[in-house]
Design a protein around this motif. Structure first.
Motif: not given
Length: 329
Positions: A154-164, A181-195
């Protein structure tokens, strides 16, 4: 009263993170194998973040956040909470930048992850996942030391990094003249999927980004359905230890609610079969928490026949006993 939600990260922040990570993080490949296409009826591309520094995608967000800490604040170091993958990412990033790190880690975290965190030079402070508040413990340590908190998601810098991760998927598919068509990612707090959503949706608005969760810890799926953040009833009970956040993050949910909205769950038994499939058929070692999206794909829950589906294998830090149990199950 909750503090105001900070400014949300943007697609431009993901692009900037990619520049910071260039030459530091591993640009993991995008893999395709006929056996997976045949097993699922989809055109499947795997993003093996198991090959990333420290064995998971977490290094990306940790480094992107820590490298932006002002020089004057670096001697006090960083503090993070993690069951293991974020811990290793933070420890590795801090070590590269010459900073001390303290990790608040549950007592039931896999021994392998604890050992590797310690080997990277971090101090580990244990806590009981069920009876103690890890965030309160971390905040107290940070206040005492004047250190910077590096949240797991839950941090903008962390989310942006995961978004790469998503940015690289888009670039590699574009080189093949494909869009997902689909991009699927494992999800805990949501940083990876949000990025990933920040990287994917502005480029391909019709693509579905899917948050994949362990059954019984489907807080994102329930939260998308209700429109508010829903909490998991249990704090433990799945062997997908990397994915047991209590609820979606405040910042991540502000991104995922409008940009993701799709979720899929898989049981521990299904995940175990996916771990075994990855090893036997794909020659990849994936931890349970890194294989939930693959499990959802193998169970027919991602996309339709013929779809281009990108699946993130988010981590490979599995202990010997758990891995053998998956192979023998």
């Amino acid at each position: 009263m909750n503090a105001p939600i900070p400014a949300l990260p943007t697609t431009a922040d993901v692009d900037a993170a990619a520049l910071r990570l260039k030459g530091v993080a591993v640009r993991t490949p995008l893999l395709r194998t006929p056996v997976l296409d045949e097993a699922t009826g989809r055109r499947v591309f795997l993003k093996p973040e198991t090959l990333q520094r420290t064995g998971s995608f977490k290094f990306r967000g940790a480094y992107n956040r820590i490298v932006q800490i002002p020089a004057a604040d670096r001697p006090a170091g960083v503090v993070a909470c993690s069951s293991g993958n974020h811990a290793q990412g933070v420890a590795a990033a801090a070590r590269l930048l010459g900073m001390p790190a303290v990790i608040v880690m549950p007592h039931d975290a896999p021994a392998l992850k604890r050992a590797r965190t310690l080997a990277l030079g971090a101090q580990v402070v244990g806590y009981d996942r069920v009876t103690e508040d890890r965030d309160a413990i971390a905040a107290a340590i940070a206040a005492e030391r004047g250190a910077t908190l590096v949240p797991p998601y839950d941090d903008p810098g962390v989310i942006a990094g995961q978004g790469t991760v998503g940015l690289e998927i888009m670039e590699d598919l574009a080189a093949l003249d494909l869009v997902p068509d689909v991009v699927a990612a494992n999800t805990s707090g949501g940083g990876l999927v949000a990025g990933i959503a920040l990287a994917v949706k502005p480029r391909v608005p019709g693509a579905r980004v899917v948050a994949c969760e362990p059954a019984g810890f489907d807080d994102h799926g329930r939260s998308f359905a209700s429109g508010i953040r829903e909490r998991n009833v249990a704090a433990a009970g799945s062997f997908c230890d990397a994915l047991l956040a209590p609820m979606p993050g405040r910042i991540t949910f502000e991104i995922t609610r409008p940009m993701v909205g799709h979720a899929a769950a898989a049981t521990d038994a299904e995940v175990a079969r996916a771990v075994a499939f990855a090893f036997r058929e794909l020659k990849l070692v994936v931890e349970p928490g890194g294989a939930v999206a693959l499990a959802a794909l193998l169970e027919g829950r991602l996309g339709a026949p013929g779809d281009v589906v990108a699946v993130v294998l988010s981590g490979g830090n599995v202990d010997r006993e758990t891995f053998i149990a998956c192979l023998e199950g």
